[in-house]
Enzyme design. Structure first.
Site: not given
Ligand code: EPZ
Length: 416
Positions: A22-23, A92, A116, A121-125, A305, A397
């Site tokens: 999926k990912n 997401r 989920c 789930r911020p998007i600042d990065l 996960d 999902r």
């Molecule tokens: C991906 O989510 C996966 N989803 C998630 O899988 C997985 O849990 C996660 O990566 C971590 O491995 C998909 O690939 C579709 P992140 P993503 O950005 O990209 C912080 C599942 O069950 N962060 O790596 O949203 C955030 O808060 C799903 O298949 C910021 O601070 O994860 C978290 O603490 C659930 N600012 C950490 O980074 C940002 O702009 C990891 O998030 C983005 C993230």
């Protein structure tokens, strides 16, 4: 709303083939809108999240067609760069449409993403990364507006190795003027798969799988065929299911190098695991030892996960276990449901302390999200008696048909 009705106390024996990930599929679908010709994603897994992402591509004007287990996408007719909230609030992965849309159209308007409920789930990065590439960004009325006459290659330093932000920036920089370097990039196998897809379509990306990724801008991407990697989280879920219920299973179409952290923990707890080509064998004939400390970390650390699934295993292992969730601040919602099943567990912020009990007992529980829903299925299989799981749409999902796979191994799960 569908539910699962599970008769517990079964062991798992037999073999299952693991589908594509999926990912890995989701970012590849997002990237396909940047392609200049027809793209065929082979052996695609139709998780509900994938079907939803395909709906978004169609909404943007792409022609999409499922043919057997392949998906054909013709992105050429696409002429829209706006994704309304009705499409983004469920998944997401809508957030990483920003990069491809602004790369192709020079602008994007995307409503805030859903996904989920496991944290803020911020998007600042994502935002800071795209701004480093000369993308002008505004956030107002629940939308993210992006504009870039031309994307200029630059240096992006991620404060955290975010998977989605790494993917967004990789895709945004494919047509950039010059070279982009992403430092402290996420190293997940799905990032490497996205690199391989982009390069198969004519891009120039290298370094994925390490913490520094380099993207050399090209004028366009072509089309072609691509087969995504196998789903390491589904493989890990089924390994933990067998570890919890006992039995002997083999998982085909896997890449065990993507599950080294889990395999090490399961061996430590007493599982007998053999690895041969693309097959993982796991055999468990006794109650396992608890893992005293388990911390979730970015790849190649233990994957968040698989945290819920591993938590279930600890609730019935011999001894005590401390689990620390370092990625998401509310990924222990499952604990209230496990208490109903007799688990001896205390949760405080990002820490769970578990005393293993001999067995759980069946109860009526509700899936809070995708992976903890899968964890509850494992709990139901191991529990004494019957378990009803509500809100199983979360599980669909990310699992094609979890009950079909597990019933083929000897579980007794009915979808009602
Ligand atoms: C991906 O989510 C996966 N989803 C998630 O899988 C997985 O849990 C996660 O990566 C971590 O491995 C998909 O690939 C579709 P992140 P993503 O950005 O990209 C912080 C599942 O069950 N962060 O790596 O949203 C955030 O808060 C799903 O298949 C910021 O601070 O994860 C978290 O603490 C659930 N600012 C950490 O980074 C940002 O702009 C990891 O998030 C983005 C993230």
């Amino acid at each position: 709303m569908s539910t699962f009705y599970i008769k517990g106390g079964t062991t798992l024996n037999g073999s299952v083939t693991i589908p594509s990930a999926k990912n890995a599929i989701l970012p590849i679908l997002a990237c396909s809108i940047m392609c200049g010709d027809v793209v065929t994603i082979k052996s695609i897994s139709r998780f509900s999240d994938v079907d939803y992402m395909v709906k978004i591509l169609s909404e943007l004007g792409c022609i999409t067609e499922f043919q057997d287990d392949n998906l054909i996408i013709d992105p050429r007719p696409s002429d829209k760069y706006c994704i309304p909230e009705e499409y983004t609030k469920k998944i997401r992965s809508s957030i990483f449409m920003l990069g491809p849309l602004v790369a192709r159209f020079g602008k994007a308007k995307v409503a805030y993403p859903g996904g989920c409920n496991i944290g803020s789930r911020p998007i600042d990065l994502h935002i800071k990364g795209l701004q480093s590439l000369n993308v002008k960004i505004e956030e107002r009325h629940g939308f993210i507006y992006c504009e870039a006459k031309n994307i200029v290659g630059g240096e992006v330093h991620l404060d955290f190795p975010s998977v989605g932000a790494t993917e967004n920036i990789m895709m945004a920089s494919v047509f950039g003027k010059g070279t982009t370097k992403i430092y402290n990039a996420a190293k997940e196998p799905e990032i490497e798969d996205l690199q391989n897809f982009i390069n198969a379509m004519g891009g120039k990306v290298k370094g994925a799988g390490t913490s520094t990724i380099e993207v050399v801008g090209v004028n366009k991407l072509g089309g072609g065929e691509y087969t995504p990697i196998s789903d390491r989280i589904i493989a890990g879920t089924y390994m933990i299911a067998c570890a919890s219920s006992g039995g002997k299973i083999e998982l085909n179409n896997t890449n065990y190098t993507h599950n080294t952290a889990l395999i090490s923990k399961l061996k430590q707890s007493g599982c007998n695991i053999k690895l041969k080509n693309d097959t993982i064998y796991i055999e468990v004939g006794h109650r396992l030892k608890s893992i005293s400390l388990l911390e979730t970390l970015p790849y190649p650390g233990f994957p968040t996960d698989l945290q819920s699934q591993m938590l279930i295993l600890q609730t019935i292992s011999k001894g005590s276990s401390m689990i620390i969730e370092n990625l998401f601040e509310t990924r222990f919602k499952i604990f209230t449901e496990l208490k109903k099943m007799g688990a001896d567990i205390i949760v405080k912020d990002r820490m769970a302390f578990v005393n293993g009990v001999k067995t759980l007992y069946g109860a009526s529980v509700t899936a809070p999200d995708l992976r903890s829903g899968a964890g509850l299925v494992i709990a139901g299989i191991c529990a004494d008696g019957y378990t009803t799981i509500n809100d199983i749409y979360h599980i669909d999902r990310g699992y094609l048909s979890i009950e079909k796979d597990l019933n083929s191994l000897g579980a007794d799960i009915t979808r009602t």
